[in-house]
Design an enzyme around this catalytic site. Structure first.
Site, short mmCIF file in Angstrom:
data_model
loop_
_atom_site.label_atom_id
_atom_site.label_comp_id
_atom_site.label_asym_id
_atom_site.label_seq_id
_atom_site.Cartn_x
_atom_site.Cartn_y
_atom_site.Cartn_z
N GLY A 19 18.19 10.98 93.80
CA GLY A 19 17.65 9.71 94.27
C GLY A 19 17.38 8.70 93.19
O GLY A 19 17.11 7.53 93.49
N LEU A 20 17.42 9.10 91.91
CA LEU A 20 17.32 8.18 90.76
C LEU A 20 16.04 7.35 90.76
O LEU A 20 16.00 6.30 90.13
CB LEU A 20 18.53 7.23 90.73
CG LEU A 20 19.92 7.86 90.92
CD1 LEU A 20 20.98 6.78 90.91
CD2 LEU A 20 20.19 8.90 89.86
N CYS A 21 14.99 7.80 91.45
CA CYS A 21 13.74 7.04 91.54
C CYS A 21 13.97 5.63 92.07
O CYS A 21 13.29 4.68 91.68
CB CYS A 21 13.03 6.99 90.18
SG CYS A 21 12.35 8.57 89.66
N SER A 22 14.99 5.50 92.94
CA SER A 22 15.29 4.21 93.56
C SER A 22 15.40 4.40 95.07
O SER A 22 16.48 4.28 95.66
CB SER A 22 16.60 3.63 93.00
OG SER A 22 16.52 3.41 91.62
N THR A 26 10.63 3.57 91.66
CA THR A 26 9.48 4.19 92.33
C THR A 26 8.16 3.75 91.72
O THR A 26 7.16 3.56 92.43
CB THR A 26 9.60 5.72 92.26
OG1 THR A 26 10.80 6.12 92.94
CG2 THR A 26 8.42 6.41 92.90
#
Length: 829
Positions: A400-403, A132
């Protein structure tokens, strides 16, 4: 330590025994835990902290911007650490400079700040696997485009991804991750070189930014490799060493000029500043890091990097050793999860990380991401997986794992679906749920230098035990009461009535013989107060602060007070505070209702108390800066909340049920204000006005817990407002039969059931000692899980009846011992 360093590449029992012994000594905080988050390398060894503490207590370091001896010592040590880090990443100091930043994201922001200051701005291309923090750089560009693998190759082959939109910009920036944060996929380091050689021919200036935070945690980042040509590299030091919390921006010296256009300057980055009649300054010119490291550097943290480098070298010798070890563990974890099958042969896991045979020449990093499905191939709720993992001391990451790009690609989420999910109440950081039949994120298990074979095997066993439907069919009790559309004979009575004046604190048991008022929002005085964190405005709960169970309230109507006592064994005499029951405006902060708080993910407006005596009592008891707030009944707007409980699928009477989760999971509204609301108001309870528990169900659950070798739990664990039991001499209603009831009459008062209560690990907090345990949630997850969620107890509300419309009816009152009659309604069919 030397034995561990020699064996770090060897996946053998001797190595694992050495690591287990080392972890017991170096990481007492995770003893008996399975740590599979942040690549497993973010664990800070005790020996590292000891070395750092010894340095801090024996040497005086000062602000580097001074001529004193402590300051000059700091400057010298910072320069030494900078050189050691460049050497660690195999970067020639004559070709690279290293800038200390707070984290990898701060390094990205420095690059963006420089490029946006160019005369005509910059065009931006980023790979869809970017974190992100890299995606956010598009907001400062004049034009941007997201590329997948094929798009990048087309670009390298001469196809312009911007379609001419970048022609008038001063520069183009291309960003990508060396290793995906989501699934561990690795991307060619040669992309940067290819872009500079092929694309730059038709562009004024092309720069490349590589996010190496995930890659460098367990693999050797070689900035001296022939194919490595990135202009900017960002990474996180804590992911490699565990401590300190710092990042680094490594800049190729041939690209330093881009920072000449950066406008801002901070203390320590200039040689001269003129202000007043003339505004002029001269930036430091010898080294790039001198111009970019604004203000006072975190010199103590930088000194800690020196100890971290030394400790890491003693333990592992090289990053190649770490990489070899984690490669073995990743393959074992991937294969273990892949092998899990339900009794009907269907896989239990949908795995997004490529196996060793599919990874290609670049291989895969030590990350395995996946989702769970039941035997009908329907998704299992991530929130339920995380609840059980926490209970079993297994540390993984879900969501969402910042992906966002990788998640959308893996889960098949279209942009319109993600926007719809946001409108439906899903937020980053909230409990990850299923939305419209699709998961909103994944489960990620990461491995590192201190991960062991036993960690992997324990995690696979955990998934097998709780989420694989085998031949040993889980016993589930579902209410099977026959529906006749009429009242049944009375066989029950009210055993206990409990109100919880302060949300998530202990309850007040209504004395026998006392009749208690039932209001539209629930039992009188129930959850009318809450404790709010001073900083975040979030209402505190026992999930985060189990000591709240030790705050025991007493409603003293004779004195007009709510008296709260706090006592914990070993902490001296009990302490108490008195809170007026009256809603005197003088007790509250003026305008506090205009400062919203959040309760169960919902924005509300509560009135905060001004008394330092009251607020300090709760702050001191919990060790958390908090304020007591009141949410009185009868409010409007943010001063009002509505019930969110609803009937669950397993409560539908005409459906034949099988194993847990054996029917397709339908979308379930999230715990937010966007849910499908039932009629009726609530105060600060989670979902409904009243929670009712059947004593026979508690007994049946305890029998199962004891059969499995656990200890029975008291009824207080379920924090019910009303507990019902069999009348003396009467045949009791079966355990869990409340699942099929439409409601009950308590005396002359009707209570409609709104649906089963979804449970979390909060039921595992001992309400007498505040200690956490594994039961009863561990057994509930095996015996009371429906459609991937755990349920126990029933939500209810008082039904005044149609004849009450427009009329003033007598106040509803109930008491311990009142007869309880079950009723059914055909309309629920």
């Amino acid at each position: 330590m030397e034995r561990l360093r020699r064996m770090v590449c060897a996946p053998c029992p001797e190595y694992n025994a050495a690591v287990d012994e080392f972890r017991d000594r170096e990481y007492p905080m995770i003893r008996d835990s399975v740590y599979l988050d942040h690549a497993g390398s973010a664990l800070c060894p005790k020996s590292l902290m000891d070395a750092f503490a010894a340095d801090m207590t024996s040497v005086l370091y000062g602000n580097p911007h001074s001529a004193s001896w402590p300051s000059q010592l700091s400057t010298a040590r910072i320069d030494d650490v900078r050189l050691r880090l460049l050497t660690f990443f195999q970067a020639d100091p004559s070709e690279y400079d290293l800038v200390f930043v707070a984290n990898a994201t701060a390094g990205v922001k420095l690059v963006v700040e420089a490029l946006r200051s160019l005369p005509r701005g910059y065009a931006y291309a980023y790979h869809q696997a970017c974190h992100t923090s890299l995606i956010g750089a598009r907001e400062e560009s004049t034009s941007s485009v997201c590329l997948d693998d094929h798009d990048v190759q087309d670009w390298l082959d001469g196809k312009d991804p911007f379609r001419g939109a970048s022609a008038n910009t001063s520069a183009t920036l291309f960003s990508y991750s060396a290793q995906s944060h989501m699934n561990g996929k690795r991307y060619p380091m040669g992309w940067a070189k290819g872009v500079k050689e092929n694309v730059a021919k038709n562009s004024a200036a092309v720069y490349t930014l590589v996010d190496a935070a995930s890659f460098s945690a367990t693999s050797q980042l070689d900035l001296g490799a022939v194919d490595y040509a990135a202009d900017f590299t960002v990474l996180s030091l804590y992911k490699i060493f565990g401590f300190p919390d710092l990042g680094a921006l490594i800049v190729r010296r041939t690209s330093e000029a881009v920072f000449d256009h950066r406008r801002y300057f901070g203390g320590g980055t200039v040689d001269m500043v003129v202000c007043g009649k003339e505004q002029w300054h001269a930036r430091k010119a010898q080294f790039l890091h001198e111009r970019l490291e604004d203000g006072t550097l975190p010199f103590h943290n930088i000194r800690a990097v020196d100890a971290a480098l030394t400790t890491h070298a003693k333990l592992f010798g090289s990053m190649d050793r770490v990489g070899g070890h984690t490669k073995y563990l990743t393959e074992r974890l991937h294969d273990g999860l892949y092998s899990l099958k339900h009794r009907n042969g269907r896989p239990a896991c949908v795995i997004y990380t490529r196996g060793a045979n599919e990874a290609g020449p670049l291989g895969t990093g030590p990350v395995v991401s996946f989702n769970l499905v039941n035997s009908a191939s329907e998704w299992v709720s991530l929130a339920e997986v995380e609840k059980l993992a926490i209970l079993k001391q297994i540390h993984v990451r879900t969501g969402g794992l910042c992906s966002p790009g990788e998640i959308a690609s893996a889960l098949g989420l279209e942009p319109w679906e993600m926007k719809r999910n946001l409108s439906a109440g899903f937020r980053c950081g909230t409990d990850s749920e299923l939305m419209a039949g699709k998961p909103t994120g994944v489960i990620r298990a990461s491995l590192g230098a201190m991960s062991t074979k036993s960690d992997v095997d324990k995690f696979v066993d955990f998934v097998r035990e709780y989420f694989v439907e085998g031949d040993d069919i889980w016993t589930r009790s579902v209410g099977n009461g026959e529906r006749r559309g009429v009242e049944r004979s009375s066989t029950l009575r009210v055993k206990t009535i409990t109100v919880f004046p302060i949300k998530s604190c202990a309850g007040f048991t209504v004395p026998a013989g006392t009749r208690w008022e039932v209001r539209a929002e629930g039992l009188a005085w129930d959850r009318e107060w809450c404790l709010v964190h001073r900083g975040s405005g979030q209402a505190l709960t026992q999930k985060q602060y189990p000591k709240m169970a030790l705050l025991r309230p007493v409603l003293d109507f004779a004195q007009g007070l709510l008296r709260v006592e706090y006592h914990r064994e070993g902490e001296g005499a009990a302490r108490s505070v008195h809170i007026p029951l009256s809603a005197n405006p003088a007790l509250f902060s003026k305008g506090s209702s205009q400062r919203p708080s959040r309760v169960c993910g919902e924005e509300v407006s509560a009135q905060g108390y001004t008394s330092s005596e009251i607020n300090d009592f709760f702050t001191d008891a919990l060790g958390v800066p908090c304020v007591l707030a009141r949410f009185p009944s009868g409010g409007l707007g943010l001063g009002s909340r509505t019930s969110k409980a609803r009937m669950q699928k397993h409560q539908q009477p005409k459906r034949v049920r099988g194993l847990p989760g054996s029917f397709p999971d339908m979308p379930s509204p999230p715990d937010s204000d966007s849910e499908q609301n039932q009629a009726g108001k609530i105060l600060l309870s989670n979902e409904s006005p009243i929670l009712l528990v059947h004593s026979a169900s508690v007994g049946a659950l305890n029998e199962e817990i004891e059969r499995r070798g656990g200890e029975a739990v008291p009824e207080s664990a379920f924090r019910a407002n009303i507990v019902i039991e069999a009348l003396a001499g009467k045949q009791a209603e079966p355990a869990y039969s409340e699942d099929s009831w439409s409601g009950v009459w308590i005396g002359k008062h009707k209570f409609k059931f709104l649906g089963a209560c979804r449970r979390c690990q909060m039921v595992c907090v001992d309400q007498m000692t505040a200690e956490k345990r594994q039961e009863p949630f561990s057994t509930l997850a095996k015996t009371r899980r429906f459609d991937g969620k755990v349920f126990f107890g029933s939500h209810a509300r008082h039904e005044a009846g149609e004849e009450s419309v427009g009329k003033q009816l007598p106040t509803a009152m109930i008491a311990v011992g009142d007869v309880v009659t079950v009723y059914d309604e055909e309309e629920r069919l």
